[in-house]
Design an enzyme around this catalytic site. Structure first.
Site, PDB file in Angstrom:
ATOM      1  N   ARG A   1      -3.349  -2.816  11.570  1.00  0.00           N
ATOM      2  CA  ARG A   1      -3.715  -4.219  11.335  1.00  0.00           C
ATOM      3  C   ARG A   1      -3.267  -5.110  12.507  1.00  0.00           C
ATOM      4  O   ARG A   1      -4.059  -5.823  13.083  1.00  0.00           O
ATOM      5  CB  ARG A   1      -3.022  -4.641  10.039  1.00  0.00           C
ATOM      6  CG  ARG A   1      -3.224  -6.031   9.580  1.00  0.00           C
ATOM      7  CD  ARG A   1      -2.691  -6.166   8.171  1.00  0.00           C
ATOM      8  NE  ARG A   1      -3.697  -5.776   7.218  1.00  0.00           N
ATOM      9  CZ  ARG A   1      -4.660  -6.578   6.742  1.00  0.00           C
ATOM     10  NH1 ARG A   1      -4.715  -7.836   7.113  1.00  0.00           N
ATOM     11  NH2 ARG A   1      -5.544  -6.145   5.891  1.00  0.00           N
TER      12      ARG A   1
ATOM     13  N   GLY B   1       0.833  -1.208   0.000  1.00  0.00           N
ATOM     14  CA  GLY B   1       0.000   0.000   0.000  1.00  0.00           C
ATOM     15  C   GLY B   1       0.865   1.254   0.000  1.00  0.00           C
ATOM     16  O   GLY B   1       2.027   1.213   0.401  1.00  0.00           O
TER      17      GLY B   1
ATOM     18  N   ARG C   1      -0.330  -6.930  -5.104  1.00  0.00           N
ATOM     19  CA  ARG C   1      -0.658  -8.276  -5.598  1.00  0.00           C
ATOM     20  C   ARG C   1       0.539  -8.949  -6.256  1.00  0.00           C
ATOM     21  O   ARG C   1       0.419 -10.026  -6.796  1.00  0.00           O
ATOM     22  CB  ARG C   1      -1.737  -8.172  -6.670  1.00  0.00           C
ATOM     23  CG  ARG C   1      -3.120  -8.314  -6.132  1.00  0.00           C
ATOM     24  CD  ARG C   1      -4.106  -8.062  -7.220  1.00  0.00           C
ATOM     25  NE  ARG C   1      -4.604  -6.708  -7.096  1.00  0.00           N
ATOM     26  CZ  ARG C   1      -5.795  -6.351  -7.505  1.00  0.00           C
ATOM     27  NH1 ARG C   1      -6.584  -7.202  -8.094  1.00  0.00           N
ATOM     28  NH2 ARG C   1      -6.197  -5.110  -7.336  1.00  0.00           N
TER      29      ARG C   1
ATOM     30  N   ASP D   1       4.653  -0.751  12.117  1.00  0.00           N
ATOM     31  CA  ASP D   1       4.741  -2.030  12.827  1.00  0.00           C
ATOM     32  C   ASP D   1       5.967  -2.862  12.464  1.00  0.00           C
ATOM     33  O   ASP D   1       5.956  -4.079  12.560  1.00  0.00           O
ATOM     34  CB  ASP D   1       3.451  -2.839  12.616  1.00  0.00           C
ATOM     35  CG  ASP D   1       3.144  -3.078  11.141  1.00  0.00           C
ATOM     36  OD1 ASP D   1       3.978  -2.718  10.287  1.00  0.00           O
ATOM     37  OD2 ASP D   1       2.068  -3.630  10.842  1.00  0.00           O
TER      38      ASP D   1
ATOM     39  N   THR E   1       5.356   2.071   6.107  1.00  0.00           N
ATOM     40  CA  THR E   1       3.983   1.670   6.431  1.00  0.00           C
ATOM     41  C   THR E   1       3.402   2.684   7.408  1.00  0.00           C
ATOM     42  O   THR E   1       4.084   3.084   8.353  1.00  0.00           O
ATOM     43  CB  THR E   1       3.857   0.263   7.060  1.00  0.00           C
ATOM     44  OG1 THR E   1       2.574   0.179   7.706  1.00  0.00           O
ATOM     45  CG2 THR E   1       4.918  -0.044   8.084  1.00  0.00           C
TER      46      THR E   1
ATOM     47  N   ASP F   1       6.099  -4.912   5.760  1.00  0.00           N
ATOM     48  CA  ASP F   1       6.561  -6.262   6.117  1.00  0.00           C
ATOM     49  C   ASP F   1       6.459  -7.235   4.942  1.00  0.00           C
ATOM     50  O   ASP F   1       7.399  -7.998   4.689  1.00  0.00           O
ATOM     51  CB  ASP F   1       5.812  -6.799   7.348  1.00  0.00           C
ATOM     52  CG  ASP F   1       4.309  -6.886   7.115  1.00  0.00           C
ATOM     53  OD1 ASP F   1       3.773  -6.000   6.425  1.00  0.00           O
ATOM     54  OD2 ASP F   1       3.681  -7.829   7.618  1.00  0.00           O
TER      55      ASP F   1
ATOM     56  N   ASP G   1       1.315   1.981   9.469  1.00  0.00           N
ATOM     57  CA  ASP G   1       1.020   1.259  10.713  1.00  0.00           C
ATOM     58  C   ASP G   1       2.194   1.270  11.706  1.00  0.00           C
ATOM     59  O   ASP G   1       2.001   0.958  12.881  1.00  0.00           O
ATOM     60  CB  ASP G   1       0.650  -0.199  10.414  1.00  0.00           C
ATOM     61  CG  ASP G   1      -0.711  -0.334   9.753  1.00  0.00           C
ATOM     62  OD1 ASP G   1      -1.324   0.698   9.443  1.00  0.00           O
ATOM     63  OD2 ASP G   1      -1.161  -1.477   9.538  1.00  0.00           O
TER      64      ASP G   1
HETATM   65  O1  F6P Z   1      -0.600   0.021   4.908  1.00  0.00           O
HETATM   66  C1  F6P Z   1      -1.121  -0.760   5.918  1.00  0.00           C
HETATM   67  C2  F6P Z   1      -2.590  -0.717   5.815  1.00  0.00           C
HETATM   68  O2  F6P Z   1      -2.941   0.627   5.766  1.00  0.00           O
HETATM   69  C3  F6P Z   1      -3.317  -1.464   6.921  1.00  0.00           C
HETATM   70  O3  F6P Z   1      -3.493  -0.738   8.074  1.00  0.00           O
HETATM   71  C4  F6P Z   1      -4.603  -1.847   6.244  1.00  0.00           C
HETATM   72  O4  F6P Z   1      -5.154  -2.982   6.851  1.00  0.00           O
HETATM   73  C5  F6P Z   1      -4.159  -2.122   4.859  1.00  0.00           C
HETATM   74  O5  F6P Z   1      -3.043  -1.312   4.622  1.00  0.00           O
HETATM   75  C6  F6P Z   1      -5.222  -1.882   3.799  1.00  0.00           C
HETATM   76  O6  F6P Z   1      -4.637  -2.020   2.543  1.00  0.00           O
HETATM   77  P1  F6P Z   1      -5.385  -2.050   1.137  1.00  0.00           P
HETATM   78  O7  F6P Z   1      -6.749  -1.482   1.333  1.00  0.00           O
HETATM   79  O8  F6P Z   1      -4.518  -1.227   0.247  1.00  0.00           O
HETATM   80  O9  F6P Z   1      -5.399  -3.479   0.760  1.00  0.00           O
END
Ligand code: F6P
Length: 360
Positions: A185, A15, A78, A143, A139, A116, A141
């Site tokens: 997450r 993302g 993906r 994390d 990220t 990650d 997050d």
């Molecule tokens: O980048 C991490 C994150 O923002 C998570 O907190 C979330 O669960 C996920 O990406 C959602 O990603 P996408 O909607 O792009 O699959």
């Protein structure tokens, strides 16, 4: 030992996060200063196999992008080359093809920016093929265990805090409870930091299973004290004691799409307290927008440090922020553990000292 480098590539995996473009700019400028050709691979690794999949990142191409959101290279969550899904839905390993294509195109090294998932891919490429790669942690997050901060996190916290500031007066005007779902997450960093900064009354994190009784008790205590509204922040990965994280399955090779916990908590609050409650999901708003000054600087530092590692031939590493500045950690160290909120962290203690309910 210094490597002979003429041409490098940079890609962004998973993302997007605010600050990606600043990393790309730092890589392009620091590479150009060394006389290297720098290319961006579009859409993760896919661009290696597409006609217009490479973008020459010369100095002019990266002008004015430090403060922009998104990624000029496009994102893709993906494209795991070890688990490519064919049109027939079969999973196959395309990693050897990727490595061959990379050298066919004359690249000497890759800077891979990712979270990650993307960094685990990079680690496998390095372990199996000695692929010349350096990782940059990204990220919202926050994390990843080996770095104090990932870029994008500070901007996400700012966005979520701003939302809480805006929700407070409407909650107060209507004597309502507002439940706000934020990203996070596996780790509750965004919820914790934004929740404290935005004066939430309840913060629910993946690290602490919550009870609806504890949450409702906090809201009723506020009622009794004459405060007829409350703000509840809940991370998407939080779950009730003995309950499940909520989300829906996606196609093969993709993470479960989390979501729904705010709605569940809001319904629970109404059932327990009788209070009128509304919920909202901040979602991808937290990934967008201009990066904060902190994230811009961190991104630029990461990008420049990654180029220095490549110049030194120090592959198989990730750049990380520590108390002592930017350092290089092995991809093994970078990917072997998630960075969750420690239950004894001072920020968590701060929340408790402020009287914020953490659901336990
Ligand atoms: O980048 C991490 C994150 O923002 C998570 O907190 C979330 O669960 C996920 O990406 C959602 O990603 P996408 O909607 O792009 O699959």
């Amino acid at each position: 030992m210094a490597a002979t480098i003429r041409r490098i590539a940079v890609n962004t995996g998973g993302g997007d996060a605010p600050g990606l473009n600043a990393v790309i700019r730092a890589v392009a400028l620091a590479g150009a200063r060394r006389g290297w050709e720098v290319f961006g691979i579009r859409h993760g690794y896919l661009g290696l196999f597409q006609e217009d999949g490479l973008i020459r990142l010369d100095v002019d191409r990266v002008e004015g992008i430090t403060n922009t959101g998104g990624t000029i290279l496009g994102a893709n969550n993906r494209g795991n080359p070890f688990r490519l899904v064919t049109e027939q839905g079969v999973i196959e390993d395309g990693s050897a093809r990727l490595v061959d294509r990379f050298s066919e195109l004359g690249f000497d090294a890759l800077i891979a920016i990712g979270g990650d998932g993307s960094l685990s891919i990079v680690k496998q490429l390095y372990d199996r093929y000695q692929f010349p790669v350096v990782g940059v942690p990204k990220t919202i997050d926050n994390d990843l265990d080996a770095t104090e901060y990932t870029f994008g996190f500070d901007t996400a916290v700012s966005t979520a805090t701003d939302a809480l500031d805006k929700l407070q007066p409407t909650a107060q005007s209507h004597d309502r409870v507002m439940v706000v779902e934020v990203m996070g997450r596996y780790a509750g960093w965004i919820g914790l930091h934004a929740g404290i900064a935005g004066a939430a009354d309840v913060i629910l994190l993946p690290e602490i299973p919550f009870s609806m009784e504890a949450v409702s008790q906090k809201i009723m205590e506020r009622e009794a004290g004459g405060r007829h509204y409350s703000i509840v922040v809940v991370a998407e990965g939080a779950a009730p004691l003995g309950g499940q994280v909520l989300g829906k399955e996606q196609e093969t090779g993709r993470n479960v799409l989390l979501g729904g916990i705010a709605e569940q908590v809001a319904a629970g609050i109404t059932a327990h307290t009788g209070k009128e409650t509304r919920h909202l999901v901040l979602g991808h708003l937290q990934r967008g927008g201009q990066p904060t000054a902190f994230d811009r600087l961190l991104s630029l530092r990461f990008g420049a440090a990654a180029v220095r590692l490549i110049a030194a031939g120090d592959f198989g590493k990730m750049v990380a922020l520590t108390d002592h500045g930017i350092r290089a950690v092995s991809l093994e160290e970078a990917t072997n553990r998630m960075r969750r909120v420690p239950l004894d962290s001072d920020v968590l203690q701060t929340a408790r000292d402020l009287g914020i309910c953490l659901g336990d």
